[in-house]
Design a protein around this motif. Structure first.
Motif, PDB file in Angstrom:
ATOM      1  N   LEU A  47       0.809  -1.224   0.000  1.00  0.00           N
ATOM      2  CA  LEU A  47       0.000   0.000   0.000  1.00  0.00           C
ATOM      3  C   LEU A  47       0.842   1.272   0.000  1.00  0.00           C
ATOM      4  CD1 LEU A  47      -2.799  -0.975   2.527  1.00  0.00           C
ATOM      5  CD2 LEU A  47      -2.868  -1.007   0.029  1.00  0.00           C
ATOM      6  N   LEU A  48       1.997   1.227   0.637  1.00  0.00           N
ATOM      7  CA  LEU A  48       2.763   2.463   0.792  1.00  0.00           C
ATOM      8  C   LEU A  48       3.998   2.522  -0.096  1.00  0.00           C
ATOM      9  CD1 LEU A  48       2.541   2.858   4.676  1.00  0.00           C
ATOM     10  CD2 LEU A  48       1.213   4.053   2.928  1.00  0.00           C
ATOM     11  N   THR A  49       4.403   1.405  -0.676  1.00  0.00           N
ATOM     12  CA  THR A  49       5.596   1.441  -1.526  1.00  0.00           C
ATOM     13  C   THR A  49       5.294   1.015  -2.959  1.00  0.00           C
ATOM     14  OG1 THR A  49       6.928   0.938   0.421  1.00  0.00           O
ATOM     15  CG2 THR A  49       8.002   0.736  -1.700  1.00  0.00           C
ATOM     16  N   TYR A 274       9.534  19.204  -4.865  1.00  0.00           N
ATOM     17  CA  TYR A 274       8.483  19.641  -3.938  1.00  0.00           C
ATOM     18  C   TYR A 274       7.734  20.854  -4.507  1.00  0.00           C
ATOM     19  CZ  TYR A 274       6.278  21.770   0.114  1.00  0.00           C
ATOM     20  OH  TYR A 274       5.368  22.334   0.957  1.00  0.00           O
ATOM     21  N   ILE A 275       8.499  21.822  -5.038  1.00  0.00           N
ATOM     22  CA  ILE A 275       7.867  23.029  -5.581  1.00  0.00           C
ATOM     23  C   ILE A 275       6.916  22.659  -6.715  1.00  0.00           C
ATOM     24  CG2 ILE A 275       8.312  25.147  -6.892  1.00  0.00           C
ATOM     25  CD1 ILE A 275      10.908  25.461  -5.279  1.00  0.00           C
ATOM     26  N   ARG A 276       7.409  21.810  -7.633  1.00  0.00           N
ATOM     27  CA  ARG A 276       6.570  21.425  -8.765  1.00  0.00           C
ATOM     28  C   ARG A 276       5.348  20.633  -8.309  1.00  0.00           C
ATOM     29  NH1 ARG A 276       6.652  22.756 -14.192  1.00  0.00           N
ATOM     30  NH2 ARG A 276       8.520  23.988 -14.555  1.00  0.00           N
ATOM     31  N   GLY A 277       5.564  19.731  -7.370  1.00  0.00           N
ATOM     32  CA  GLY A 277       4.485  18.837  -6.962  1.00  0.00           C
ATOM     33  C   GLY A 277       3.500  19.486  -6.011  1.00  0.00           C
TER      34      GLY A 277
ATOM     35  N   VAL B 163       9.814   9.150  -4.549  1.00  0.00           N
ATOM     36  CA  VAL B 163       9.021   8.545  -5.615  1.00  0.00           C
ATOM     37  C   VAL B 163       7.644   8.130  -5.096  1.00  0.00           C
ATOM     38  CG1 VAL B 163       9.802   6.163  -5.322  1.00  0.00           C
ATOM     39  CG2 VAL B 163       9.178   6.986  -7.578  1.00  0.00           C
ATOM     40  N   VAL B 164       7.500   7.995  -3.796  1.00  0.00           N
ATOM     41  CA  VAL B 164       6.189   7.581  -3.282  1.00  0.00           C
ATOM     42  C   VAL B 164       5.401   8.718  -2.640  1.00  0.00           C
ATOM     43  CG1 VAL B 164       6.831   5.175  -2.945  1.00  0.00           C
ATOM     44  CG2 VAL B 164       7.172   6.800  -1.091  1.00  0.00           C
ATOM     45  N   ILE B 165       6.030   9.864  -2.384  1.00  0.00           N
ATOM     46  CA  ILE B 165       5.292  10.877  -1.617  1.00  0.00           C
ATOM     47  C   ILE B 165       4.125  11.464  -2.404  1.00  0.00           C
ATOM     48  CG2 ILE B 165       7.084  11.523   0.043  1.00  0.00           C
ATOM     49  CD1 ILE B 165       7.741  13.903  -1.684  1.00  0.00           C
ATOM     50  N   ILE B 170      -1.730  11.922  -2.739  1.00  0.00           N
ATOM     51  CA  ILE B 170      -3.008  11.884  -3.454  1.00  0.00           C
ATOM     52  C   ILE B 170      -3.973  10.911  -2.772  1.00  0.00           C
ATOM     53  CG2 ILE B 170      -4.093  11.274  -5.651  1.00  0.00           C
ATOM     54  CD1 ILE B 170      -1.433  12.185  -6.996  1.00  0.00           C
ATOM     55  N   ILE B 171      -3.446   9.753  -2.360  1.00  0.00           N
ATOM     56  CA  ILE B 171      -4.300   8.754  -1.710  1.00  0.00           C
ATOM     57  C   ILE B 171      -4.852   9.305  -0.396  1.00  0.00           C
ATOM     58  CG2 ILE B 171      -4.314   6.491  -0.580  1.00  0.00           C
ATOM     59  CD1 ILE B 171      -2.033   5.739  -2.608  1.00  0.00           C
TER      60      ILE B 171
END
Lengths: 319, 320, 442
Positions: A47-49, A274-277, B163-165, B170-171
């Protein structure tokens, strides 16, 4: 973040425990218990990776801003990266930090470890003191202190002027922010130092004695005994510090107020991601950036392991 | 060096062993020398010892300076901070702390402190629960797929987490869990921080197998072996993991930055950052006071547990 | 005290609104859900509201004082406040918007109103009007500036216009007169040079002012003076690369000669600036900045002039709503949020506390409550606005969707230009590239 030296010495990730003694057939009680005990990790892994990784791989090929549903754009994000001057800037900044900062930090760590290794009685306290910055170096508090020390008319500016350096703080000068960030990294030399120190203790004293009898000087001893005997630890530290250096974020964020400024001089890869996302909400673009990072770190790790065979010596290991 | 020894090998013991080595390998081997050369050698040694201490002290000063400067600055009036090389405050004031403890925008400092504390303690609980259980499966139970899973877990150790953040965000956003502690704790309770699992697997591997085999012959199942035999023996590994889980959670910045958007949910690092943004440059005093307060628990932890921490780093390559 | 310019303001805002409505009628899907009338404010239950604004310490203390009054009148309501500098403020709000977690009440700017309103982030306050929110004291046209396609997404608090601020004490020390009324851009540039030359020997060194050309609004004002409408009616750019290039090239000699305040220092002073630490003698800004300038610089003797004139000898100024208050669509306490907005825009005591620091208040009760003593900050701002009333001949440009992003990019590229990491050509091409992706194509 935590390969042990022993893994490094084996040259490959540790094999699953007990593979050799594994029976052909599993006891069904074991199988049930095994998966039951592994459930938390399995859930987290899926679920997290794994799930998020696949999702970000998909997003990397889309235009997605969280408000509208993703639209497929093929390789557009990846091609856009290389014509984006800020992206190129972030790659440059990160490359300089990794290529210059990491070696300096490791050399400092090795030098101090060798110094401490000269006198064992003093080690306990100094080892802890020197390690402390590694524990707090990435905190917001230290970033604030760093900024305050390097600002206009700040302490470093004053000391610099005393020695005849031109006046002006480092924080506002794009040419000086990188040295400032590297100093912050080098200040945290304690973690690799502690590991070096543990490695140095394992170098058999007889080797040095024998070399002394042969009339070898300090430099020769260092090159012929210390470095080869320490190479597994050097490999381990180099790999970890390099990967960590790629991911520096907190201090750059605080010192530049989240902008990567001045003039993009602290626009580290992860900060731009981070800025882009999360500021511009270009989640597709940021995902593409993340995957490029994964690939680069993967390639570097592979190259490290490949080349390690030629320069990492595993004396006393049965291979 | 044995891996199991890391938390158990007290520094004195190690130091003691090494001290003995010292005397054995000292330049004055058996056989003796003429008095003159001996005193010259002694002088040389004394000079070297002095040089050693001077150098080490110089490094110590450089290392400690920023931290001490921060601490001392927090007792100075704001106008005396920037540009002052002097460590000792000329005018001593507690105003900065009063201001910092006053909180930000109607939210008390103690709210931030408690948020950080809740997150850190819950992280410790989550990490200990999930990592011990998962590690037991990896280290002590044989079942199909274990080898593959173990390799995958090692793989996640080196994976850049960026890569996962984005998908994770979103989730959690779609689940309405932004502005809750859930996104920050889910990974701890699901053993997503692989180094803790790895650390415990390494530790458990080195516990004698005879123990659980004997228990098994007595008819104990895995649950009982885990609870009655493994857990008590894993105390050192659990302590080391707890310390690091606490400190990492306490210092975490990106996680709270992404997920905590309401002032009354802020952890200390986020509150500190907000504080810096909100105050003019002239108010360095309160910034320093708050920086000190935010670091205090970590420093206390370090002073109390430094042996566990540094030995953990030395043997496991744990990063600070 | 009557604000005589309100008639002119009314006209210009009305024009703005007419154009705004015309501009968006094409884009919207027209499904404005009529909000039901809000319930009356619950006075028994404990309610917690969040309130956010951009600004400096001075504004913060004014908000805190006002919030204390509000909490006194509404003992069951607690207001948690937060504020950031302009850039950080929008970063924080963007992230919150994505998580449906915007503050219950927030300061809103015209440049972002469309972006937030169009993505359903803001509450339509129509349902609260007449229940918890009184807009009886508003000029219709001004109120309409917070209206998008029938939805009232923001309540304007006040209005403002551009001005030149100068530090009269500093000029006295240097023995230099302020620019003469009716001065042009070229004359201002010459004056900047003169001040910087005279200030070079001071400790600390005094400069004429910062490089004004890297602020988007000043560029827009200059365009208007050139007769160029910055944005077209269909929400696109009304100027081209050549316009931007010639604007930036105008000030290149100032940068080359080191006349403008050094960017290295500006970066380290943030959130203050060269003008507020008394090292720069002048700065363009919105007229309501006077209160903040006086508070930050510790100098009361800051005076105001109109901005330089264009080629036709007029300043072509415009009035615009200086800021609005909006409520989050996801607020769990819409009634209390509306009550807080009502209090902030209508309460005379709040008017006294803020004075003209957010602009000249929109509601007469607040204007009348201001302590207008001769020479006071508020008196100077009001006097300035009166003095330029007949110069304010233009309607405020209607921000296009994406305005916030292109404005922020202008500022970022400006910083790089000042650091000389890019040149004007790169500035222009990068800015237009960014604008193409930030402004939705019609």
């Amino acid at each position: 973040m935590t390969l042990t030296r022993d893994d490094a010495q084996r040259g490959t990730p540790a094999p699953a425990p007990g593979t050799r003694t594994q029976q052909k057939r599993w006891r069904s009680a074991d199988v049930r218990a095994g998966y039951a005990f592994l459930t938390p990790w399995l859930l987290g892994f899926l679920l997290l990776t794994v799930g998020p990784m696949l999702a970000s791989l998909y997003l990397a090929f889309t235009d997605y801003n969280l408000f509208r549903s993703p639209s497929w754009v093929g390789f557009d994000n990846f091609t856009a990266l290389f014509s984006d001057p800020r992206y190129i800037q972030s790659v440059k900044v990160t490359a300089v930090y990794v290529l210059v900062g990491t070696p300096i930090k490791l050399i400092a760590a090795l030098a101090v470890a060798m110094l401490l290794n000269l006198k064992h009685s003093a080690q306990g306290a100094y080892r802890s003191i020197f390690y402390a910055p590694s524990l707090i170096g990435a905190s917001v508090s230290i970033a604030i202190v760093w900024k305050a020390m390097f600002i206009d008319d700040g302490m470093v500016d004053k000391i610099g002027q005393f020695f005849g350096a031109p006046a002006g703080g480092w924080v506002g000068n794009p040419d000086m922010t990188m040295p400032m960030m590297i100093l912050l990294a080098v200040w945290q030399f304690g973690a690799p130092m502690v590991i070096f120190l543990a490695g140095l203790k394992q170098v058999p004293a007889e080797l040095y004695e024998a070399a002394s009898v042969d009339g070898a000087g300090a430099v020769r001893k260092f090159l012929k005994i210390t470095l080869p005997m320490l190479s597994p630890v050097i490999f381990f530290n180099l790999l970890l510090e390099t990967i960590n250096a790629f991911q520096v974020f907190n201090s750059a964020f605080i010192i530049s107020g989240g902008t990567g400024g001045p003039a993009g001089s602290t626009l580290f890869y992860t900060l731009y991601l981070y800025i882009r996302g999360f500021t511009d909400f270009q989640m597709g673009y940021a995902s593409a950036m993340a995957w490029v990072l994964v690939l680069v770190v993967g390639i570097i790790t592979a190259v490290f392991f490949k080349t390690s065979k030629s320069w990492v010596h595993y004396s006393g290991e049965t291979r | 060096m044995s891996q199991t020894s890391y938390p158990n090998l007290p520094a004195q013991a190690a130091g003691g062993v090494l001290l003995m080595e010292d005397t054995a390998t000292g330049p004055e081997g058996p056989g003796g020398r003429v008095a003159g050369s001996r005193s010259a050698a002694q002088r040389r040694r004394r000079v070297r010892a002095v040089a050693f201490h001077v150098l080490i002290l110089a490094i110590t000063v450089v290392i400690l300076y920023p931290a001490v400067w921060m601490l001392m600055s927090s007792f100075k009036p704001s106008s005396d901070i920037v540009g002052s090389i002097n460590l000792i405050p000329t005018t001593f004031t507690l105003d900065n702390f009063a201001k910092a403890l006053g909180g930000i925008g109607g939210v008390s400092f103690w709210t931030f402190f408690m948020n950080s504390m809740i997150l850190a303690v819950a992280s410790v609980v989550g990490v200990v629960l999930s990592a011990t259980v998962s590690a037991y499966a990896f280290a002590r139970i044989s079942f199909p797929g274990r080898g593959l899973f173990f390799s995958l877990m090692i793989g996640t150790l080196l994976l850049p987490f960026h890569v996962v953040i984005i998908p994770q965000y979103i989730i959690f956003n779609n689940l309405g869990l932004v502005n809750s502690f859930v996104p920050l704790l889910a990974g701890k309770f699901l053993a997503a921080e692989a180094f803790f699992v790895f650390l415990m697997v390494q530790f458990m591997r080195n516990l004698p197998r005879e123990l659980d085999e004997a228990a098994r012959i007595d008819g104990a199942g895995h649950v009982r072996i885990f609870r009655s035999i493994m857990l008590p023996l894993m105390r050192p590994a659990i302590i080391t993991s707890s310390i690091f889980a606490f400190i990492w959670s306490w210092n975490d910045f990106l996680g709270p930055l992404l997920y905590l958007k309401k002032p009354d949910l802020y952890s200390l690092p986020i509150a500190l950052r907000l504080y810096v943004d909100q105050t003019s440059v002239s108010d360095y005093g309160a910034q320093m006071a708050m920086a000190v307060l935010a670091l205090l628990p970590v420093l206390l932890f370090f002073i109390v547990f430094q042996r566990y921490i540094v030995d953990g780093v030395a043997t496991q390559g744990l990063k600070g | 005290m009557r604000i005589t310019r309100s008639a002119v303001l009314g006209i210009s805002v009305a024009t703005t609104v007419a154009l705004t409505l015309g501009a968006c009628s094409g884009g919207g899907n027209g499904e404005t859900t009529e909000p039901g009338a809000g319930d009356a404010l619950d006075t028994d239950r404990d309610i917690t509201l969040t309130l956010a604004w951009w600004g400096n310490d001075d504004r913060a203390s004014k908000y805190e004082e006002s919030v204390d009054l509000f909490e006194e009148q509404n003992p069951n309501i607690t207001v948690q406040t937060q504020f950031q500098a302009w850039d950080d403020y929008w970063t924080a709000r963007n992230t919150e918007a994505a998580g449906q977690a915007l503050p219950d009440v927030m300061q809103m700017d015209l440049s972002y109103l469309r972006q937030y309103g169009a993505t359903n982030q803001l509450a339509d306050l129509n349902g609260q009007i007449g229940v918890n929110l009184d807009v009886g004291g508003f000029d219709e046209a001004l109120l309409a500036s917070g209206n998008l396609e029938g939805g009232q997404f923001g309540i304007p608090t006040s209005s403002n216009t551009l001005a030149l601020f100068y530090n009269a004490d500093l000029l006295d020390e240097l023995g230099i007169e302020p620019p003469a009324e009716g001065y042009t851009w070229d004359e201002y540039d010459a004056w900047l040079t003169e001040v910087s030359e005279a200030g070079a020997g001071e400790d600390p060194v005094v400069f004429g002012g910062p490089d004004y050309s890297v602020t988007f609004w000043f560029f827009l004002q200059w365009l208007i003076q050139q007769g160029v409408e910055p944005f077209t009616e269909d929400g696109q750019l009304g100027f081209d690369e050549a316009d931007l290039t010639s604007w930036l090239e105008r000030t290149q000699p100032l940068r080359d000669a080191g006349v403008v305040y050094p960017i290295e220092r500006t970066k380290q002073l943030e959130p203050l600036g060269g003008f507020t630490v008394n090292e720069a003698a002048s700065e363009f800004s919105w007229d309501n900045f006077l209160a903040g300038y006086v508070a930050d610089s510790g100098t009361d003797n800051i005076q105001m002039l109109p901005i330089p004139s264009g080629d036709d000898g007029t300043t072509s100024l415009f009035f615009k709503p200086s800021m609005l208050l909006s409520s989050s669509a996801s607020s769990e306490e819409p009634e209390a949020a509306a009550a807080l907005i009502d209090f902030l825009v209508n309460d005379p005591e709040v008017g006294r506390i803020f004075g003209t620091s957010k602009g000249v208040p929109a509601v007469a009760e607040q204007r009348d409550a201001m302590e207008i003593e001769p020479g006071s900050v508020d008196e100077r701002v009001v006097a300035y606005e009166e003095s330029v009333t007949d110069q304010a001949t233009e309607a405020a440009p209607i921000p296009v969707e994406g305005f916030g992003a292109i404005e922020a990019e202008f500022k970022r590229l400006g910083e790089e230009l000042l650091y000389e990491t890019i040149d004007i050509e790169e500035f222009v091409s990068q800015w237009f590239n960014g604008a193409a992706s930030s402004i939705p194509q019609s």
